[in-house]
Motif scaffolding. Structure first.
Motif, PDB file in Angstrom:
ATOM      1  N   UNK A 133       0.755  -1.176  -0.032  1.00 27.90           N
ATOM      2  CA  UNK A 133      -0.084  -0.005   0.089  1.00 27.90           C
ATOM      3  C   UNK A 133       0.834   1.208   0.014  1.00 27.90           C
ATOM      4  N   UNK A 134       1.984   1.069   0.700  1.00 29.87           N
ATOM      5  CA  UNK A 134       2.902   2.269   0.694  1.00 29.87           C
ATOM      6  C   UNK A 134       3.636   2.760  -0.698  1.00 29.87           C
ATOM      7  N   UNK A 135       3.906   1.255  -1.406  1.00 26.51           N
ATOM      8  CA  UNK A 135       4.523   1.498  -2.794  1.00 26.51           C
ATOM      9  C   UNK A 135       3.347   2.280  -3.572  1.00 26.51           C
ATOM     10  N   UNK A 136       2.172   1.743  -3.627  1.00 22.82           N
ATOM     11  CA  UNK A 136       0.906   2.322  -4.284  1.00 22.82           C
ATOM     12  C   UNK A 136       0.916   3.655  -4.157  1.00 22.82           C
ATOM     13  N   UNK A 137       0.972   4.220  -2.819  1.00 16.97           N
ATOM     14  CA  UNK A 137       0.754   5.617  -2.565  1.00 16.97           C
ATOM     15  C   UNK A 137       2.064   6.582  -3.168  1.00 16.97           C
ATOM     16  N   UNK A 138       3.106   6.040  -3.336  1.00 15.78           N
ATOM     17  CA  UNK A 138       4.282   6.772  -3.516  1.00 15.78           C
ATOM     18  C   UNK A 138       4.178   6.627  -5.255  1.00 15.78           C
ATOM     19  N   UNK A 139       3.575   5.665  -5.830  1.00 18.54           N
ATOM     20  CA  UNK A 139       3.329   5.581  -7.160  1.00 18.54           C
ATOM     21  C   UNK A 139       2.235   6.757  -7.521  1.00 18.54           C
ATOM     22  N   UNK A 140       1.057   6.852  -6.893  1.00 18.34           N
ATOM     23  CA  UNK A 140       0.238   7.935  -7.024  1.00 18.34           C
ATOM     24  C   UNK A 140       0.927   9.337  -6.806  1.00 18.34           C
TER      25      UNK A 140
END
Length: 138
Positions: free
Chosen positions: A48-55
Motif C-alpha cells: 500500500x505504501x508503494x501504491x501511495x508513492x506511485x500515485x
C-alpha cells in the motif's frame, strides 16, 4: 507528500530529459524485501505504501512536466505489451516517452516504483528488448 520523493522525481526527470539518456531508468521507491520475515500484514502495508508513492509520483511528474500523464491498464488498447506490469502512467513528449510503473516480481521481493524514459523515435529500447529476450540498448 514526501519531500524526498519530490527530490528524486526532479533529479530523475532532469537526467532523463538530458540529450544523451545516460540513464534510462530510476527507482523512485523500494520497499524492503520479504525473504527472511514474511508477514502478510507487513507485506500489505508495504504494498500500500508503494501504491501511495506511485500515485504521488504521478502528481509530481505531471507538475514538473506541465501536463498530466495517461494512466493505462493491461488490456487497454494503448497499453505497451512489453511492460510486465498491470498499470502504468505515460507522458508523451516529442523526443521522450516517460513511463512510471510499479512492480512486484515475486512475493519475497521488494515492491519497486520505477520511472523509465526512452526516445520514441528509436527503433528499440531496453525494456522492449528485454521483453523480446534481447539485452541490448538502443
Amino acid at each position: 507528500m514526501s519531500g524526498e520523493l519530490l527530490d528524486k522525481v526532479k533529479h530523475s526527470l532532469e537526467s532523463l530529459l538530458s540529450d544523451c539518456l545516460w540513464a534510462d531508468s530510476f527507482e523512485l521507491y523500494e520497499t524492503r524485501d520479504f525473504w527472511n520475515n514474511y508477514d502478510e500484514n507487513d507485506f500489505i502495508s508495504a504494498y500500500n505504501e508503494a501504491a501511495q508513492y506511485y500515485r504521488e509520483a504521478i502528481t509530481y511528474i505531471s507538475e514538473n512536466l506541465g501536463f498530466n500523464g495517461t494512466i493505462v491498464k493491461r488490456g487497454d488498447d494503448t497499453f505497451p505489451i512489453w511492460l510486465p506490469v498491470n498499470e502504468a502512467c505515460l507522458w508523451y513528449l516529442e523526443d521522450r516517452t516517460f513511463v512510471l510503473y510499479w512492480e512486484h516480481m515475486d512475493k519475497e521481493m521488494p515492491v519497486i516504483v520505477h520511472l523509465y524514459a526512452f526516445d520514441p523515435k528509436q527503433p528499440s529500447h531496453r525494456l522492449l528488448d528485454n521483453y523480446n529476450g534481447i539485452w541490448e540498448h538502443f
